[in-house]
Motif scaffolding. Structure first.
Motif, PDB file in Angstrom:
ATOM      1  N   GLN A 152      21.296  16.370 -16.683  1.00  0.00           N
ATOM      2  CA  GLN A 152      21.017  16.618 -15.266  1.00  0.00           C
ATOM      3  C   GLN A 152      22.124  17.321 -14.312  1.00  0.00           C
ATOM      4  O   GLN A 152      21.882  17.263 -12.770  1.00  0.00           O
ATOM      5  N   ASP A 153      23.375  17.849 -14.897  1.00  0.00           N
ATOM      6  CA  ASP A 153      24.263  18.505 -14.224  1.00  0.00           C
ATOM      7  C   ASP A 153      24.004  19.782 -14.074  1.00  0.00           C
ATOM      8  O   ASP A 153      23.481  20.495 -14.890  1.00  0.00           O
ATOM      9  N   ALA A 154      24.091  20.508 -12.853  1.00  0.00           N
ATOM     10  CA  ALA A 154      23.735  21.843 -12.565  1.00  0.00           C
ATOM     11  C   ALA A 154      24.484  23.022 -13.463  1.00  0.00           C
ATOM     12  O   ALA A 154      23.627  23.785 -14.131  1.00  0.00           O
ATOM     13  N   ALA A 155      25.728  22.777 -13.871  1.00  0.00           N
ATOM     14  CA  ALA A 155      26.328  23.612 -14.756  1.00  0.00           C
ATOM     15  C   ALA A 155      25.597  23.829 -16.042  1.00  0.00           C
ATOM     16  O   ALA A 155      25.040  24.758 -16.580  1.00  0.00           O
ATOM     17  N   THR A 156      25.361  22.554 -16.622  1.00  0.00           N
ATOM     18  CA  THR A 156      24.634  22.544 -18.037  1.00  0.00           C
ATOM     19  C   THR A 156      23.332  22.837 -17.913  1.00  0.00           C
ATOM     20  O   THR A 156      22.716  23.742 -18.757  1.00  0.00           O
ATOM     21  N   LEU A 157      22.426  22.656 -16.733  1.00  0.00           N
ATOM     22  CA  LEU A 157      21.054  23.110 -16.761  1.00  0.00           C
ATOM     23  C   LEU A 157      21.123  24.494 -16.558  1.00  0.00           C
ATOM     24  O   LEU A 157      20.314  25.329 -17.309  1.00  0.00           O
ATOM     25  N   LYS A 158      21.964  25.167 -15.799  1.00  0.00           N
ATOM     26  CA  LYS A 158      22.150  26.436 -15.955  1.00  0.00           C
ATOM     27  C   LYS A 158      22.443  27.296 -17.215  1.00  0.00           C
ATOM     28  O   LYS A 158      21.820  28.278 -17.645  1.00  0.00           O
ATOM     29  N   GLN A 159      23.439  26.560 -17.916  1.00  0.00           N
ATOM     30  CA  GLN A 159      23.890  27.212 -19.213  1.00  0.00           C
ATOM     31  C   GLN A 159      22.638  27.079 -20.034  1.00  0.00           C
ATOM     32  O   GLN A 159      22.102  27.984 -20.866  1.00  0.00           O
ATOM     33  N   LEU A 160      21.737  25.939 -20.110  1.00  0.00           N
ATOM     34  CA  LEU A 160      20.481  25.891 -21.005  1.00  0.00           C
ATOM     35  C   LEU A 160      19.428  26.869 -20.709  1.00  0.00           C
ATOM     36  O   LEU A 160      18.739  27.518 -21.544  1.00  0.00           O
ATOM     37  N   ARG A 165      -0.861  18.457 -15.458  1.00  0.00           N
ATOM     38  CA  ARG A 165      -0.838  19.769 -15.853  1.00  0.00           C
ATOM     39  C   ARG A 165       0.616  20.062 -15.860  1.00  0.00           C
ATOM     40  O   ARG A 165       1.543  19.594 -15.338  1.00  0.00           O
ATOM     41  N   SER A 166       1.043  21.524 -16.260  1.00  0.00           N
ATOM     42  CA  SER A 166       2.506  21.876 -16.523  1.00  0.00           C
ATOM     43  C   SER A 166       2.823  22.287 -14.920  1.00  0.00           C
ATOM     44  O   SER A 166       1.977  23.006 -14.043  1.00  0.00           O
ATOM     45  N   CYS A 167       3.965  21.932 -14.630  1.00  0.00           N
ATOM     46  CA  CYS A 167       4.535  22.085 -13.313  1.00  0.00           C
ATOM     47  C   CYS A 167       5.623  23.175 -13.627  1.00  0.00           C
ATOM     48  O   CYS A 167       6.635  23.172 -14.187  1.00  0.00           O
ATOM     49  N   ARG A 168       5.445  24.507 -12.749  1.00  0.00           N
ATOM     50  CA  ARG A 168       6.575  25.512 -12.925  1.00  0.00           C
ATOM     51  C   ARG A 168       7.437  25.964 -11.515  1.00  0.00           C
ATOM     52  O   ARG A 168       7.839  26.797 -11.496  1.00  0.00           O
ATOM     53  N   LYS A 169       7.307  24.870 -10.729  1.00  0.00           N
ATOM     54  CA  LYS A 169       8.223  25.058  -9.263  1.00  0.00           C
ATOM     55  C   LYS A 169       8.386  23.662  -9.006  1.00  0.00           C
ATOM     56  O   LYS A 169       7.607  22.972  -8.809  1.00  0.00           O
ATOM     57  N   TYR A 170       9.841  23.455  -8.741  1.00  0.00           N
ATOM     58  CA  TYR A 170      10.296  22.061  -8.318  1.00  0.00           C
ATOM     59  C   TYR A 170      11.042  21.984  -7.210  1.00  0.00           C
ATOM     60  O   TYR A 170      11.654  23.078  -6.639  1.00  0.00           O
ATOM     61  N   ARG A 171      10.843  20.942  -6.574  1.00  0.00           N
ATOM     62  CA  ARG A 171      11.828  20.682  -5.368  1.00  0.00           C
ATOM     63  C   ARG A 171      13.115  20.517  -5.871  1.00  0.00           C
ATOM     64  O   ARG A 171      13.456  19.913  -6.850  1.00  0.00           O
ATOM     65  N   PRO A 172      14.262  20.843  -4.955  1.00  0.00           N
ATOM     66  CA  PRO A 172      15.623  20.651  -5.411  1.00  0.00           C
ATOM     67  C   PRO A 172      16.141  19.159  -5.824  1.00  0.00           C
ATOM     68  O   PRO A 172      16.971  19.072  -6.564  1.00  0.00           O
ATOM     69  N   GLU A 173      15.343  18.294  -4.871  1.00  0.00           N
ATOM     70  CA  GLU A 173      15.993  17.128  -5.015  1.00  0.00           C
ATOM     71  C   GLU A 173      15.813  16.222  -6.577  1.00  0.00           C
ATOM     72  O   GLU A 173      14.902  16.500  -6.973  1.00  0.00           O
ATOM     73  N   GLN A 174      16.822  15.511  -6.860  1.00  0.00           N
ATOM     74  CA  GLN A 174      16.993  14.934  -8.339  1.00  0.00           C
ATOM     75  C   GLN A 174      15.762  13.624  -8.248  1.00  0.00           C
ATOM     76  O   GLN A 174      15.623  12.947  -7.185  1.00  0.00           O
ATOM     77  N   PRO A 217      13.908  30.195 -16.934  1.00  0.00           N
ATOM     78  CA  PRO A 217      12.797  29.786 -17.596  1.00  0.00           C
ATOM     79  C   PRO A 217      12.679  28.185 -17.664  1.00  0.00           C
ATOM     80  O   PRO A 217      11.478  27.543 -18.079  1.00  0.00           O
ATOM     81  N   MET A 218      13.274  27.558 -16.902  1.00  0.00           N
ATOM     82  CA  MET A 218      13.275  26.071 -16.824  1.00  0.00           C
ATOM     83  C   MET A 218      12.986  25.869 -15.247  1.00  0.00           C
ATOM     84  O   MET A 218      13.034  24.705 -14.795  1.00  0.00           O
ATOM     85  N   TYR A 219      12.475  26.805 -14.388  1.00  0.00           N
ATOM     86  CA  TYR A 219      11.959  26.793 -13.234  1.00  0.00           C
ATOM     87  C   TYR A 219      12.661  25.700 -12.141  1.00  0.00           C
ATOM     88  O   TYR A 219      11.950  25.201 -11.316  1.00  0.00           O
ATOM     89  N   GLY A 220      14.061  25.773 -12.351  1.00  0.00           N
ATOM     90  CA  GLY A 220      14.757  25.055 -11.194  1.00  0.00           C
ATOM     91  C   GLY A 220      14.495  23.713 -11.270  1.00  0.00           C
ATOM     92  O   GLY A 220      14.909  22.764 -10.188  1.00  0.00           O
TER      93      GLY A 220
END
Ligand SMILES: Cc1cc2nc3c(=O)[nH]c(=O)nc-3n(C[C@H](O)[C@H](O)[C@H](O)COP(=O)(O)O)c2cc1C
Length: 175
Positions: free
Chosen positions: A52-60, A12-21, A76-79
């Motif tokens: 995987q880096d937070a700054a680029t993920l935010k930019q995307l 299933r599509s997941c639209r909420k994630y735990r913060p750990e890598q 739109p990338m649900y964290g």
């Protein structure tokens, strides 16, 4: 084979994630599986970029959301802590098909590895911008590629996965 069928049915599509890598092992398992995606004439045409880096993920996320009229506070990338960007080779007739199928492999392999995933669209729009093109250049993605989609990955958080809709009754015509 039964396991494969179960994975197909239960992904299933997941639209909420735990913060750990996710672990490096989980990531490599999913990526290696994706390389076995069938491609037109076996050309292995897609290009993948892992972010995987937070700054680029935010930019995307901001760039992606801008195509829905969203501001930077809506994600739109649900964290998700990992994004696998799938690019299409525009010089290959089956380029888009190859890349879309690879998205499918990524999502199934993620599920089979115990990870949550989701197809995030608007890859073409994102990487048709000057900002997107600049990122592609920085990553070393050749000019012949265009964006297709992003496969986000991470550990599902509570409430991140919705129950599936029943399958359409007229999906299949037996001629
Ligand atoms: C081509 C395509 C584009 C999609 N785009 C998005 C998207 O941008 N954001 C999102 O949250 N889900 C997106 N999805 C996920 C679908 O909404 C999801 O697969 C569908 O609702 C069925 O749910 P399931 O994946 O849980 O079975 C996309 C799926 C596909 C195949």
């Amino acid at each position: 084979m039964k396991e494969t069928l179960t994975d197909i049915r239960t992904r299933r599509s997941c639209r909420k994630y735990r913060p750990e890598q996710i672990t490096e092992e989980e990531l490599s398992t999913v990526l290696e599986a994706a390389t076995w995606t069938p491609t037109g004439r076996g050309m292995q045409s897609p290009q993948l970029v892992v972010v995987q880096d937070a700054a680029t993920l935010k930019q995307l996320s901001v760039l992606n959301g801008s195509f829905m009229g969203w501001g930077p506070d809506k994600d739109p990338m649900y964290g998700a802590p990992t994004a696998v960007l799938v690019f299409t080779d525009t010089t290959i007739p089956t380029g888009r098909d190859d890349s879309a199928l690879m998205m499918g492999t990524l999502m199934l392999a993620a599920h089979s590895t115990g990870l949550g995933s989701c197809w995030i669209n608007r890859g073409k729009e994102m990487f048709d911008t000057a900002e997107g093109r600049e990122l592609m250049q920085k990553w070393g993605v050749a000019d012949k590629y265009e964006g297709l989609a992003i496969c986000i990955l991470g550990y599902p958080a509570e409430g991140g996965i919705l129950a599936p809709k029943p399958r359409r009754e007229d999906y299949i015509i037996r001629a």
